[in-house]
Motif scaffolding. Structure first.
Motif, PDB file in Angstrom:
ATOM      1  N   HIS A 119       0.828  -1.210   0.000  1.00 15.50           N
ATOM      2  CA  HIS A 119       0.000   0.000   0.000  1.00 15.50           C
ATOM      3  C   HIS A 119       0.863   1.261   0.000  1.00 15.50           C
ATOM      4  CE1 HIS A 119      -3.002  -2.988   1.171  1.00 15.50           C
ATOM      5  NE2 HIS A 119      -3.917  -2.111   0.756  1.00 15.50           N
ATOM      6  N   GLY A 120       2.016   1.179   0.679  1.00 16.01           N
ATOM      7  CA  GLY A 120       2.924   2.322   0.721  1.00 16.01           C
ATOM      8  C   GLY A 120       3.409   2.696  -0.672  1.00 16.01           C
ATOM      9  N   LEU A 121       3.848   1.677  -1.423  1.00 15.77           N
ATOM     10  CA  LEU A 121       4.359   1.949  -2.766  1.00 15.77           C
ATOM     11  C   LEU A 121       3.257   2.499  -3.674  1.00 15.77           C
ATOM     12  CD1 LEU A 121       6.708  -1.147  -3.296  1.00 15.77           C
ATOM     13  CD2 LEU A 121       7.309   1.160  -2.522  1.00 15.77           C
ATOM     14  N   ALA A 122       2.048   1.961  -3.508  1.00 10.92           N
ATOM     15  CA  ALA A 122       0.931   2.441  -4.329  1.00 10.92           C
ATOM     16  C   ALA A 122       0.622   3.902  -4.005  1.00 10.92           C
ATOM     17  CB  ALA A 122      -0.302   1.561  -4.110  1.00 10.92           C
ATOM     18  N   GLU A 123       0.672   4.228  -2.718  1.00  6.97           N
ATOM     19  CA  GLU A 123       0.386   5.626  -2.349  1.00  6.97           C
ATOM     20  C   GLU A 123       1.474   6.577  -2.852  1.00  6.97           C
ATOM     21  OE1 GLU A 123      -0.923   6.960   1.398  1.00  6.97           O
ATOM     22  OE2 GLU A 123      -2.283   5.262   1.741  1.00  6.97           O
ATOM     23  N   ILE A 124       2.715   6.101  -2.840  1.00  3.32           N
ATOM     24  CA  ILE A 124       3.804   6.944  -3.369  1.00  3.32           C
ATOM     25  C   ILE A 124       3.529   7.257  -4.847  1.00  3.32           C
ATOM     26  CG2 ILE A 124       6.257   6.968  -3.994  1.00  3.32           C
ATOM     27  CD1 ILE A 124       6.748   5.253  -1.432  1.00  3.32           C
ATOM     28  N   GLU A 125       3.133   6.234  -5.595  1.00  2.00           N
ATOM     29  CA  GLU A 125       2.842   6.465  -7.019  1.00  2.00           C
ATOM     30  C   GLU A 125       1.685   7.436  -7.200  1.00  2.00           C
ATOM     31  OE1 GLU A 125       4.827   5.723  -9.480  1.00  2.00           O
ATOM     32  OE2 GLU A 125       6.082   4.878  -7.897  1.00  2.00           O
ATOM     33  N   ARG A 126       0.685   7.324  -6.326  1.00  2.75           N
ATOM     34  CA  ARG A 126      -0.454   8.245  -6.449  1.00  2.75           C
ATOM     35  C   ARG A 126      -0.074   9.676  -6.099  1.00  2.75           C
ATOM     36  NH1 ARG A 126      -3.656   4.013  -4.639  1.00  2.75           N
ATOM     37  NH2 ARG A 126      -3.553   4.653  -2.449  1.00  2.75           N
TER      38      ARG A 126
ATOM     39  N   ASP B  96      14.120   2.838   8.965  1.00  4.32           N
ATOM     40  CA  ASP B  96      14.575   1.461   8.783  1.00  4.32           C
ATOM     41  C   ASP B  96      13.863   0.803   7.599  1.00  4.32           C
ATOM     42  OD1 ASP B  96      16.411   1.510  10.809  1.00  4.32           O
ATOM     43  OD2 ASP B  96      15.446  -0.010  12.055  1.00  4.32           O
ATOM     44  N   ARG B  97      12.623   1.196   7.372  1.00  9.91           N
ATOM     45  CA  ARG B  97      11.887   0.662   6.221  1.00  9.91           C
ATOM     46  C   ARG B  97      11.916   1.708   5.111  1.00  9.91           C
ATOM     47  NH1 ARG B  97       7.617  -3.233   8.482  1.00  9.91           N
ATOM     48  NH2 ARG B  97       7.636  -2.813  10.721  1.00  9.91           N
ATOM     49  N   LYS B  98      12.547   1.339   4.010  1.00  8.67           N
ATOM     50  CA  LYS B  98      12.722   2.317   2.926  1.00  8.67           C
ATOM     51  C   LYS B  98      11.386   2.772   2.353  1.00  8.67           C
ATOM     52  CE  LYS B  98      17.292   0.595   1.690  1.00  8.67           C
ATOM     53  NZ  LYS B  98      18.099  -0.192   0.728  1.00  8.67           N
ATOM     54  N   TRP B  99      10.433   1.863   2.244  1.00 11.22           N
ATOM     55  CA  TRP B  99       9.143   2.275   1.659  1.00 11.22           C
ATOM     56  C   TRP B  99       8.445   3.295   2.542  1.00 11.22           C
ATOM     57  CZ3 TRP B  99       4.608   1.774   4.310  1.00 11.22           C
ATOM     58  CH2 TRP B  99       4.553   0.815   5.335  1.00 11.22           C
TER      59      TRP B  99
ATOM     60  N   GLN C 235      18.874  14.991   6.696  1.00 11.35           N
ATOM     61  CA  GLN C 235      20.004  14.649   7.571  1.00 11.35           C
ATOM     62  C   GLN C 235      19.792  13.229   8.110  1.00 11.35           C
ATOM     63  OE1 GLN C 235      22.725  17.941   7.585  1.00 11.35           O
ATOM     64  NE2 GLN C 235      22.863  15.963   8.625  1.00 11.35           N
ATOM     65  N   GLY C 236      20.856  12.621   8.528  1.00 10.84           N
ATOM     66  CA  GLY C 236      20.776  11.277   9.100  1.00 10.84           C
ATOM     67  C   GLY C 236      22.136  10.623   9.047  1.00 10.84           C
ATOM     68  N   MET C 237      22.290   9.553   9.819  1.00  7.28           N
ATOM     69  CA  MET C 237      23.558   8.822   9.847  1.00  7.28           C
ATOM     70  C   MET C 237      23.865   8.242   8.465  1.00  7.28           C
ATOM     71  SD  MET C 237      24.678   9.060  12.969  1.00  7.28           S
ATOM     72  CE  MET C 237      25.817   7.698  13.315  1.00  7.28           C
ATOM     73  N   ASP C 238      25.115   7.816   8.253  1.00  4.43           N
ATOM     74  CA  ASP C 238      25.460   7.136   7.009  1.00  4.43           C
ATOM     75  C   ASP C 238      24.477   5.993   6.756  1.00  4.43           C
ATOM     76  OD1 ASP C 238      27.779   8.654   6.420  1.00  4.43           O
ATOM     77  OD2 ASP C 238      28.970   7.433   7.791  1.00  4.43           O
ATOM     78  N   THR C 239      24.097   5.812   5.530  1.00  7.28           N
ATOM     79  CA  THR C 239      23.166   4.764   5.056  1.00  7.28           C
ATOM     80  C   THR C 239      21.717   5.013   5.490  1.00  7.28           C
ATOM     81  OG1 THR C 239      23.159   3.135   6.885  1.00  7.28           O
ATOM     82  CG2 THR C 239      25.004   3.004   5.310  1.00  7.28           C
ATOM     83  N   SER C 240      21.422   6.170   6.098  1.00  2.00           N
ATOM     84  CA  SER C 240      20.040   6.368   6.537  1.00  2.00           C
ATOM     85  C   SER C 240      19.095   6.617   5.366  1.00  2.00           C
ATOM     86  CB  SER C 240      19.960   7.528   7.534  1.00  2.00           C
ATOM     87  OG  SER C 240      20.390   8.723   6.924  1.00  2.00           O
ATOM     88  N   GLY C 241      19.658   6.872   4.186  1.00  5.70           N
ATOM     89  CA  GLY C 241      18.790   6.974   3.010  1.00  5.70           C
ATOM     90  C   GLY C 241      18.599   8.382   2.474  1.00  5.70           C
ATOM     91  N   LYS C 242      19.558   9.261   2.726  1.00  6.63           N
ATOM     92  CA  LYS C 242      19.451  10.616   2.177  1.00  6.63           C
ATOM     93  C   LYS C 242      19.512  10.541   0.644  1.00  6.63           C
ATOM     94  CE  LYS C 242      23.100  11.741   4.639  1.00  6.63           C
ATOM     95  NZ  LYS C 242      23.305  10.470   5.349  1.00  6.63           N
ATOM     96  N   GLY C 243      20.513   9.848   0.141  1.00  2.61           N
ATOM     97  CA  GLY C 243      20.636   9.693  -1.305  1.00  2.61           C
ATOM     98  C   GLY C 243      19.477   8.904  -1.904  1.00  2.61           C
ATOM     99  N   GLY C 244      19.037   7.895  -1.189  1.00  2.82           N
ATOM    100  CA  GLY C 244      17.906   7.085  -1.668  1.00  2.82           C
ATOM    101  C   GLY C 244      16.628   7.900  -1.760  1.00  2.82           C
ATOM    102  N   THR C 245      16.452   8.825  -0.830  1.00  3.85           N
ATOM    103  CA  THR C 245      15.268   9.682  -0.867  1.00  3.85           C
ATOM    104  C   THR C 245      15.312  10.594  -2.087  1.00  3.85           C
ATOM    105  OG1 THR C 245      15.178   9.635   1.553  1.00  3.85           O
ATOM    106  CG2 THR C 245      13.933  11.370   0.448  1.00  3.85           C
TER     107      THR C 245
END
Lengths: 282, 282
Positions: free
Chosen positions: B37-44, B241-244, B74-84
């Motif tokens: 549902h998270g991924l679907a909402e992101i697309e919407r 912790d959960r990327k989605w 902001q966030g620790m290394d690997t927290s997902g700044k680049g991924g966001t």
């Protein structure tokens, strides 16, 4: 092997005069057979473009590789420069993108050489830069409206060629795309901007005045395409009356150029066992 | 009406000490019930975000509106700044985006005040700016490693608050997001970077050393979150912790902030009939 799209659309460096009436703005040279297939191919190219972009970025971030790409978009009003950024470039990772739209120069920019603001906007190593308009305006609108004396603009072609040659020498793949639309298609697009209130902000009365100078612009483009299509930085003419073909062709050109760079993930010396042990201990 | 996500995740300005152990990095507060549902909402949300961005851009381009958005990650290394940036921001039109990643300051940057390079990277009117790391590093890594004397870094919290207040006063919506991961999740992500050769370029031996300073970083973050969550520019803590969930939450926060700006297409005075006639005559 099939001829690359680049080889088809390229203005041959050192070739004779360019006659834009010989290029069909409604054509689809080398393209998929219809819009449906075109859109599907664009979608298939997206992950390939993104993967190549990531490797380009990675090899500069760690490997110190200096290569990068500069996509230059030129064309008459409504030819789709902004649309290409929105529909093609948007598939890439914004972290590795540098997009710049050039408007009429500011007071400060005017006090410098015409290439000054362009140099400041160049992509860094590992990035893909996109120019919506560029230093070519200085031999296009400037020439059509006599904004500087002929003795000034006429020297700019050679200056541009030297500049782009220096870019190529320093690792920049310069991909110059002329989006070629017909006056009829422009009329339809300007009328649409007039008819839709949510597009009024895109309509400028000067668009109509500029349109009335169409033959002068065509001549200015023909001269720029001939004099500045070089081995270091050739021009590509992309028929742009059909938006799906335009988006397909620019995606395809970008893909071919990135594949030629063939960026690779750097393989730094890394004592994997040591760091794994250290990580597992924390 | 449902409580906004912002109201849920916001660090209350003027509140007491922040205790990050009270925030579950694996949680999904206010979120969809699962990843699907998270991924679907992101697309919407994508087309809604893109439409709001276009209006923000339009109202500055023609209407002269000065508003813009700055998303600080902001966030620790690997927290997902680049991924966001890659997964959330990539849906926006690159023409209206200004993304900047802050690394260790250069020689020149070091010769200026710590906010100098940040000011230079701010979004222009109508743009959405994104900072991957920011001026907060000057009270995080700098504090943890004593890179400047305490008397210097301790004054920066107030300087940051004044700076962000001036941004808000000049039309910048400042959206500061702390991506909160657990040390266990970081270990797993660093191990993955070690195990996959195509991710080696993202692994830095200093990541392991920094990880060993986790408690110091947690304290530094807690102080920054408490002292710099202001009415003008509050902090939001996003469990990461959960990327989605992280992608969903940042999309949602961006959407809520853009909806609050409520940008509108400018309606310039335009004599439609006159220009239509002139266009049809050419």
């Amino acid at each position: 092997m099939a001829k690359s799209l680049g080889a088809r659309l390229r203005v041959e460096p050192g070739g004779g005069p360019v006659d834009l009436s010989a290029y069909d703005p409604h054509g689809t040279p080398g393209g998929p057979k219809d819009k449906k297939h075109g859109l599907a191919e664009i979608e298939r190219m997206r992950p390939r473009l993104a993967a190549l972009q990531e490797r380009l970025f990675a090899q500069s971030a760690v490997g110190g590789d200096r290569r990068r790409v500069l996509l230059v978009l030129q064309g008459m009003d409504t030819s789709g420069k902004g649309g290409t950024v929105k529909h093609v470039v948007s598939g890439l990772n914004p972290a590795g993108l540098r997009v710049r739209a050039f408007k009429a120069p500011t007071e400060e920019e005017r006090r410098h050489d015409f290439l000054w603001r362009v140099r400041a906007a160049l992509p860094r190593a590992g990035e893909i830069g996109v120019f919506d308009r560029s230093h070519y305006e200085d031999v296009l609108i400037v020439r059509v409206h006599d904004m500087v004396p002929r003795s000034v603009w006429s020297r700019r072609y050679a200056a541009i060629n030297r500049f782009e040659r220096s870019l190529a020498d320093s690792g920049v793949t310069v991909l110059k795309v002329f989006l070629h639309i017909s006056p009829e298609e422009q009329r339809a697009r300007l009328l649409e901007r007039l008819e839709r209130p949510d597009k009024h902000w895109k309509f400028s009365p000067t668009d109509v005045a500029e349109r009335e100078r169409w033959p002068d612009y065509r001549t200015a483009y023909e001269v720029a395409l001939r004099r500045c299509s070089t081995e270091a930085a050739p021009w590509y003419v992309v028929p742009a009356d059909r938006k799906w073909y335009r988006n397909w062709a620019v995606s395809r050109l970008l893909l071919e150029h990135l594949e030629r760079i063939d960026p690779a993930y750097p393989q730094p010396e890394l004592d994997v066992a040591k760091y794994r042990a250290r990580l597992l201990a924390t």
